[in-house]
Design a protein around this motif. Structure first.
Motif, short mmCIF file in Angstrom:
data_model
loop_
_atom_site.label_atom_id
_atom_site.label_comp_id
_atom_site.label_asym_id
_atom_site.label_seq_id
_atom_site.Cartn_x
_atom_site.Cartn_y
_atom_site.Cartn_z
N LYS A 48 42.99 65.47 31.46
CA LYS A 48 42.86 65.90 32.87
C LYS A 48 41.51 66.59 33.11
O LYS A 48 40.80 66.25 34.05
N SER A 49 41.19 67.57 32.25
CA SER A 49 39.92 68.29 32.44
C SER A 49 38.73 67.37 32.22
O SER A 49 37.72 67.45 32.93
N THR A 50 38.87 66.48 31.25
CA THR A 50 37.77 65.53 30.98
C THR A 50 37.50 64.67 32.21
O THR A 50 36.34 64.39 32.54
N LEU A 51 38.59 64.26 32.88
CA LEU A 51 38.42 63.45 34.10
C LEU A 51 37.60 64.24 35.14
O LEU A 51 36.70 63.70 35.78
N LEU A 52 37.93 65.52 35.29
CA LEU A 52 37.18 66.33 36.26
C LEU A 52 35.69 66.43 35.86
O LEU A 52 34.81 66.40 36.71
N HIS A 53 35.45 66.56 34.57
CA HIS A 53 34.06 66.63 34.10
C HIS A 53 33.32 65.32 34.35
O HIS A 53 32.13 65.32 34.67
N LEU A 54 34.05 64.21 34.21
CA LEU A 54 33.42 62.91 34.50
C LEU A 54 33.13 62.79 36.00
O LEU A 54 32.06 62.32 36.40
N ILE A 55 34.08 63.24 36.81
CA ILE A 55 33.89 63.15 38.27
C ILE A 55 32.72 64.04 38.71
O ILE A 55 31.91 63.65 39.55
N SER A 56 32.62 65.22 38.08
CA SER A 56 31.53 66.13 38.49
C SER A 56 30.20 65.75 37.84
O SER A 56 29.16 66.28 38.22
N GLY A 57 30.26 64.85 36.86
CA GLY A 57 29.02 64.39 36.24
C GLY A 57 28.49 65.30 35.17
O GLY A 57 27.36 65.13 34.72
N VAL A 58 29.27 66.28 34.72
CA VAL A 58 28.78 67.12 33.62
C VAL A 58 29.03 66.45 32.27
O VAL A 58 28.49 66.88 31.26
N VAL A 59 29.87 65.40 32.28
CA VAL A 59 30.03 64.56 31.09
C VAL A 59 29.57 63.16 31.48
O VAL A 59 29.92 62.66 32.55
N ASP A 60 28.76 62.55 30.59
CA ASP A 60 28.23 61.22 30.88
C ASP A 60 29.25 60.13 30.58
O ASP A 60 30.00 60.21 29.60
N LEU A 61 29.22 59.12 31.40
CA LEU A 61 30.05 57.94 31.17
C LEU A 61 29.17 56.91 30.46
O LEU A 61 28.71 55.95 31.08
N ALA A 62 28.93 57.18 29.19
CA ALA A 62 28.01 56.31 28.46
C ALA A 62 28.78 55.23 27.73
O ALA A 62 29.96 55.43 27.39
N PRO A 63 28.17 54.05 27.49
CA PRO A 63 28.85 52.98 26.75
C PRO A 63 29.38 53.51 25.42
O PRO A 63 28.74 54.38 24.83
N PRO A 64 30.52 53.07 24.94
CA PRO A 64 31.27 51.90 25.43
C PRO A 64 32.17 52.21 26.63
O PRO A 64 32.97 51.35 27.03
N ASN A 65 32.08 53.41 27.16
CA ASN A 65 32.93 53.75 28.30
C ASN A 65 32.45 52.98 29.54
O ASN A 65 31.26 52.70 29.69
N VAL A 66 33.38 52.69 30.39
CA VAL A 66 33.02 51.90 31.57
C VAL A 66 33.71 52.48 32.81
O VAL A 66 34.64 53.28 32.69
N GLY A 67 33.28 52.02 33.96
CA GLY A 67 33.93 52.41 35.20
C GLY A 67 32.94 52.87 36.25
O GLY A 67 31.74 52.96 35.99
N ARG A 68 33.47 53.10 37.43
CA ARG A 68 32.62 53.54 38.54
C ARG A 68 33.31 54.72 39.21
O ARG A 68 34.49 54.65 39.56
N ILE A 69 32.57 55.81 39.36
CA ILE A 69 33.13 57.02 39.99
C ILE A 69 32.26 57.35 41.19
O ILE A 69 31.11 57.79 41.02
N GLU A 70 32.79 57.12 42.36
CA GLU A 70 32.02 57.41 43.58
C GLU A 70 32.50 58.72 44.19
O GLU A 70 33.70 58.91 44.41
#
Lengths: 232, 434
Positions: A48-70
């Motif tokens: 859950k917290s990781t998702l928030l960090h991804l949404i806020s951009g403090v954690v990078d969505l680097a390969p092999p991770n994929v997806g689009r967060i607008e």
């Protein structure tokens, strides 16, 4: 749309993670409209917290991770460095479990600190922060946070999150360190403040008492392979 | 009332939140800057001070143990020379060479610790304490008869002597007394002979400023009186008529070889020097040469001190780095919060480097203050210890160079903790404590 996630798959790399490790977060599609409030639940360690960090951009969505967060119509992960930080400052507010108020700064200064990184003219910072604190019932704006009650500290944290009039407020277990009475008051405060400012609220929590407060609720596990927006 | 938070507000709060550490670190930088400034300024001032005093003399003749000792005694009044030169020898030397002046000097007496140089009238008319700068009288005139005395500027200021004052001299360095002071008489005072101050000199920036000057005949008379009292304790006074050859002693000769008008050196200087060196009954020194030799020795020590100051400066930079590194451990959460609020990584880097720079600026400012106090303290100590009059001067360029160097070093010391802050994981440090 305040938040739109599509085809998100994420797992941590390094630290012993293997290419065959399961995805921690897997979301087919998730949308949160401006002004909408969503409770995201799940057990500990479900990301859950990781998702928030991804949404806020403090954690990078680097390969092999994929997806689009607008966020507010822009893929935040496509932005790099200071541009992403500036975008976060302008469009995203965050409320934490332990408030994370800045030590050595007054309540007013904590709110003004959020404005420092925004494009709000500096001459407006004080009035804007003071007004926000007043609207949330904080009178002792020059007091250090540790001189305020827990409930007041929570209000300062909410004021800081809303200082830049964000499109999206992310709340990470905002009541986990509060007793049930304060917990209910804090959630009312956050929800009302977001509603009044037409900010979307994405709250993650594993507190069962929170469920009744949100008309729209999702379990993170249920979002695996979900397709399309769930109706509120 | 602050209208907005700025990056500098964050830096200021951070420094203030660990005030003790900030002060100690700034003090470390301050001490390093002060040490460097004092050493550099004292080196320059010391060199200038040593170059003063010998003025327009070419040679100094004495019977000291070496040319260096001769210079230290004869020009800087370090000690009273032990071996005298008979007057006949002086007359022989003065008449043997083409000299512009040959000024006899005698050291051995003092007044309240200030050395007294007995000499003749040419000392004021021909000898210049600094090249091109003859003596200037702040008040009064040169001595022109026996038992008159002229006082150097520092000696006058510190002893309170002025034109019209009367005093007794003392053998050696024992304290002599100004008339009117009723306290105990020291054993070697020449109380039978009262000297009168007839002139006070302007400052020259040389060791002469802390000396008193009187005529040779007076000095011979008071020492002849001591000799005569040993033979006949009943005698009351001594005059120039009582002098014998054994009384007429000097301890040095200031010499200037004849030069063409406007010239400071002449080819015949080396010839005169070589001829005097062959005379084994005297020691001849070229002040310029001896001062350069002295500085060749001192400059090695100088370099060691400056290297030590540089090490202290680097240590202070390391202490800044450690102070910031230690604070970083406690501030990772604050940095993470700032990052979430929109503070970019380069801005976090800048905050840490600015903190280090501010410590450097505080330290450098403190260092300049300490340096001024320290240099004047060191100058005073040098004057007391060896009579060297050093006027510390902090040139703008030198001060700016040291201060800028210290600040840059401090900023550089902030880079390591700044890089750590730059790379710090936001997600890891937002987790609840415990």
């Amino acid at each position: 749309m305040a938040l739109e996630i599509n085809g998100l798959r994420f797992r941590y790399s390094g630290g012993g993670a293997s290419p065959t490790s399961p995805w921690i977060i897997e979301i087919g599609s998730l949308r949160v409209a401006r002004g909408e409030q969503l409770l995201l639940t799940g057990g500990s360690g479900t990301g859950k917290s990781t998702l928030l960090h991804l949404i806020s951009g403090v954690v990078d969505l680097a390969p092999p991770n994929v997806g689009r967060i607008e966020v507010a119509g822009r893929d935040i992960q496509s932005l790099r460095g200071p541009a992403r930080d500036a975008y976060r400052a302008k469009h995203i507010g965050m409320v934490f479990q332990t408030f994370n108020l800045l030590h050595g700064f007054s309540a007013l200064e904590n709110v003004m600190a959020a404005l420092l990184f925004s494009d709000v003219p500096s001459r407006e910072h004080r009035d804007r922060a003071a007004g926000l604190l007043a609207s949330l019932g904080i009178e002792r704006i020059d007091a250090a946070p540790d001189r305020l009650s827990v409930g007041q500290q929570q209000r300062v944290a909410v004021a800081r999150a809303l200082a830049c009039s964000p499109a999206l407020v992310l709340a990470d277990e905002p009541t986990a360190s509060l007793d049930p009475e304060n917990s209910a008051a804090a959630m009312s405060l956050i929800q009302n403040a977001c509603r009044e400012r037409n900010a979307a609220l994405l709250c993650v929590s594993h507190d069962p008492a929170m469920v009744e407060r949100f008309s729209r609720r999702e379990r993170l596990d249920d979002l695996r392979g979900t397709h399309g927006m769930r109706a509120a | 009332m602050i209208m907005a938070i700025t990056d500098f507000s964050i830096v200021r709060r951070s420094l203030r939140s660990r005030l003790f550490s900030t002060c100690v670190t700034a003090l470390t930088v301050g001490v390093a800057v002060a040490l460097m400034l004092v050493l550099l300024s004292m080196r320059d001032a010391g060199r200038q001070a040593f170059q003063r005093g010998s003025g327009n003399m070419h040679l100094l003749v004495s019977r000291d143990s070496s040319p260096m000792v001769s210079i230290l005694n004869g020009i800087y009044y370090a000690n009273a020379p032990r071996a005298p030169i008979p007057w006949e020898k002086y007359e022989q030397l003065a008449g043997s060479f083409p000299l512009e002046f040959a000024i006899p000097t005698q050291l051995g007496d003092s007044y309240r610790g200030f050395p007294v140089l007995a000499t003749d009238g040419e000392f004021f008319s021909a000898f210049e304490p600094n090249v091109g700068e003859p003596w200037v009288f702040a008040s009064g005139r040169p001595f022109d008869t026996v038992f008159e005395v002229v006082v150097g500027s520092t000696a006058a200021r510190e002893s309170g002597l002025g034109v019209g004052s009367e005093l007794f001299l003392t053998h050696g360095i024992a304290q002599s007394r100004q008339l009117g002071q009723a306290d105990a008489m020291t054993p070697h005072e020449h109380r039978e002979f009262v000297y009168k101050v007839v002139g006070v000199l302007e400052a020259t920036g040389s060791a002469h400023d802390r000396a008193l000057f009187t005529d040779l005949t007076s000095s011979w008379i008071i020492h002849a009186h001591d000799r005569r009292k040993l033979d006949d304790p009943s005698i009351r006074t001594t005059s120039v008529d009582d002098l014998i050859d054994a009384d007429m002693l000097i301890t040095g000769i200031y010499m200037r070889v004849a030069t063409r008008p406007g010239m400071q050196v002449t080819a015949s200087l080396q010839t005169v020097f070589d001829q005097l060196r062959r005379d084994t009954s005297v020691v001849v020194a070229q002040p310029v040469q001896q001062i350069n030799a002295l500085f060749a020795i001192v400059s090695n020590i100088d370099q060691v001190f400056i290297a030590m100051a540089a090490v202290v400066m680097i240590s202070s930079a390391i202490s800044i780095m450690l102070a910031l590194y230690n604070s970083l451990e406690q501030r990772r959460r604050q940095i993470a919060v700032l990052r979430v609020l929109g503070c970019s990584r380069p801005r976090v880097f800048g905050l840490l480097v600015t903190e280090a720079t501010v410590i450097g600026i505080l330290g450098a400012g403190l260092g300049v203050l300490l340096a001024v106090a320290g240099a004047f303290g060191a100058a005073s100590a040098l004057k007391q210890a060896i009579g060297l009059v050093v006027t510390p001067a902090f040139g703008l360029e030198l001060t700016l160079a040291v201060v800028t160097g210290a600040i840059l070093l401090a900023a550089a010391a902030g880079v390591v903790p700044a890089v750590m802050a730059y790379r710090s994981s936001v997600a890891d440090h937002l987790k609840p404590l415990g």
